[in-house]
Design an enzyme around this catalytic site. Structure first.
Site, PDB file in Angstrom:
ATOM      1  N   GLU A 176     -12.999  -1.607 -13.555  1.00  6.12           N
ATOM      2  CA  GLU A 176     -11.736  -1.237 -12.908  1.00  6.12           C
ATOM      3  C   GLU A 176     -11.181  -2.466 -12.184  1.00  6.12           C
ATOM      4  O   GLU A 176     -11.939  -3.286 -11.660  1.00  6.12           O
ATOM      5  CB  GLU A 176     -12.047  -0.064 -11.951  1.00  6.12           C
ATOM      6  CG  GLU A 176     -10.931   0.475 -11.113  1.00  6.12           C
ATOM      7  CD  GLU A 176      -9.734   1.024 -11.866  1.00  6.12           C
ATOM      8  OE1 GLU A 176      -9.161   0.286 -12.684  1.00  6.12           O
ATOM      9  OE2 GLU A 176      -9.325   2.163 -11.570  1.00  6.12           O
TER      10      GLU A 176
ATOM     11  N   ASP B 115      -9.163   1.644  -4.824  1.00  7.06           N
ATOM     12  CA  ASP B 115      -8.306   1.906  -3.660  1.00  7.06           C
ATOM     13  C   ASP B 115      -8.769   3.220  -3.037  1.00  7.06           C
ATOM     14  O   ASP B 115      -9.760   3.251  -2.315  1.00  7.06           O
ATOM     15  CB  ASP B 115      -6.852   1.922  -4.120  1.00  7.06           C
ATOM     16  CG  ASP B 115      -5.864   2.060  -2.985  1.00  7.06           C
ATOM     17  OD1 ASP B 115      -6.232   1.797  -1.834  1.00  7.06           O
ATOM     18  OD2 ASP B 115      -4.696   2.429  -3.245  1.00  7.06           O
TER      19      ASP B 115
ATOM     20  N   LYS C 145     -10.786  -2.353  -1.969  1.00  7.77           N
ATOM     21  CA  LYS C 145      -9.959  -2.414  -0.760  1.00  7.77           C
ATOM     22  C   LYS C 145     -10.722  -1.823   0.411  1.00  7.77           C
ATOM     23  O   LYS C 145     -11.116  -0.652   0.373  1.00  7.77           O
ATOM     24  CB  LYS C 145      -8.682  -1.602  -0.967  1.00  7.77           C
ATOM     25  CG  LYS C 145      -7.561  -2.372  -1.578  1.00  7.77           C
ATOM     26  CD  LYS C 145      -6.261  -1.633  -1.310  1.00  7.77           C
ATOM     27  CE  LYS C 145      -5.237  -2.021  -2.319  1.00  7.77           C
ATOM     28  NZ  LYS C 145      -3.961  -1.326  -2.092  1.00  7.77           N
TER      29      LYS C 145
HETATM   30  P1  IMP Z   1      -7.222   4.660  -6.737  1.00  8.26           P
HETATM   31  O1  IMP Z   1      -7.358   5.838  -7.665  1.00  8.26           O
HETATM   32  O2  IMP Z   1      -6.416   4.981  -5.518  1.00  8.26           O
HETATM   33  O3  IMP Z   1      -8.556   4.016  -6.402  1.00  8.26           O
HETATM   34  O4  IMP Z   1      -6.302   3.608  -7.460  1.00  8.26           O
HETATM   35  C1  IMP Z   1      -6.691   2.918  -8.551  1.00  8.26           C
HETATM   36  C2  IMP Z   1      -5.492   2.328  -9.266  1.00  8.26           C
HETATM   37  O5  IMP Z   1      -4.331   2.180  -8.426  1.00  8.26           O
HETATM   38  C3  IMP Z   1      -5.830   0.927  -9.708  1.00  8.26           C
HETATM   39  O6  IMP Z   1      -6.448   0.919 -10.953  1.00  8.26           O
HETATM   40  C4  IMP Z   1      -4.476   0.249  -9.722  1.00  8.26           C
HETATM   41  O7  IMP Z   1      -3.839   0.477 -10.948  1.00  8.26           O
HETATM   42  C5  IMP Z   1      -3.695   0.939  -8.637  1.00  8.26           C
HETATM   43  N1  IMP Z   1      -3.714   0.156  -7.369  1.00  8.26           N
HETATM   44  C6  IMP Z   1      -4.344   0.488  -6.222  1.00  8.26           C
HETATM   45  N2  IMP Z   1      -4.139  -0.449  -5.276  1.00  8.26           N
HETATM   46  C7  IMP Z   1      -3.382  -1.397  -5.857  1.00  8.26           C
HETATM   47  C8  IMP Z   1      -2.854  -2.669  -5.383  1.00  8.26           C
HETATM   48  O8  IMP Z   1      -3.049  -3.112  -4.242  1.00  8.26           O
HETATM   49  N3  IMP Z   1      -2.126  -3.373  -6.290  1.00  8.26           N
HETATM   50  C9  IMP Z   1      -1.893  -2.945  -7.562  1.00  8.26           C
HETATM   51  N4  IMP Z   1      -2.359  -1.785  -8.024  1.00  8.26           N
HETATM   52  C10 IMP Z   1      -3.105  -1.024  -7.183  1.00  8.26           C
END
Ligand code: IMP
Length: 189
Positions: A107, A111, A139
């Protein structure tokens, strides 16, 4: 051509660089060595999460000495917004069955953890023998779901970052470094 290292100009929409091209290269060597050791005795299926992880998968797999195959999955992420919607939708599924396979999900960034939580559950339900995570970026303090990241590239502050596959509205993926996107870009949007 000369042998001098060219200085890559930072994109005007990037507030500051957090991870350089050289740091990415070095970390991929280290992660590749760890993965090669851990999977020395069994084949691993690397599942890249499109589109962002394509850059990470491409560099990481060139460091592997273990047996591996690669497949990709596309799931919906932020779209044009800069905050996670929490809704995970499969846009492109895997081409291979997972029954009995050792899976390593690659991945671009962890986030909230909602995407990975969904994928881990989904892959185990399909009969994967094991599911581990390699995340290029984690993050700090952003996770709403507890996710065990076996192979962690960089822990970065909870800011919106772009580059090395990471986008904002499909832009900036090709930057060779990872940097904080200037908030004025999405505040103006
Ligand atoms: P999560 O499901 O919130 O962990 O998000 C995962 C997805 O969100 C990642 O694979 C990215 O595509 C997008 N994403 C999360 N944070 C960022 C960022 O800071 N920049 C760009 N894409 C992000």
């Amino acid at each position: 051509m000369n042998n001098e290292t060219s200085v890559t100009a930072i994109h005007p929409d990037v507030e500051r660089m957090l991870v350089s091209e050289e740091q990415l290269r070095q970390r991929n060597i280290e992660l590749g060595a760890a993965i090669s050791r851990d999977y020395a005795d069994r084949e691993v299926l690397i599942v890249g999460v499109l589109k962002g992880a394509a850059w990470f998968v491409s560099d990481l797999t060139r460091q592997l000495t273990c047996d591996f195959t690669v497949d990709y999955m596309a799931v919906s992420s932020y779209g044009a917004a800069h905050k996670s919607s929490g809704v995970v939708r499969i846009l492109k599924d895997l081409e291979v069955p997972l029954e009995g396979r050792h899976v390593l999900i690659a991945e671009d960034i962890l986030d909230t953890g909602l995407t990975l939580k969904y994928l881990i559950r989904n892959f185990l339900a399909r009969g994967a023998a094991s599911v581990e995570i390699a995340a290029c970026v984690v993050k700090e303090g952003a996770q709403e779901e507890k996710i065990d990241v076996r192979y962690e590239g960089f822990v970065l502050p909870n800011e919106f970052v772009v580059g090395y596959g990471l986008d904002y509205a499909e832009r900036y993926r090709g930057l060779p470094y990872i940097g904080v996107l200037s908030p004025r870009v999405y505040e103006d949007a």
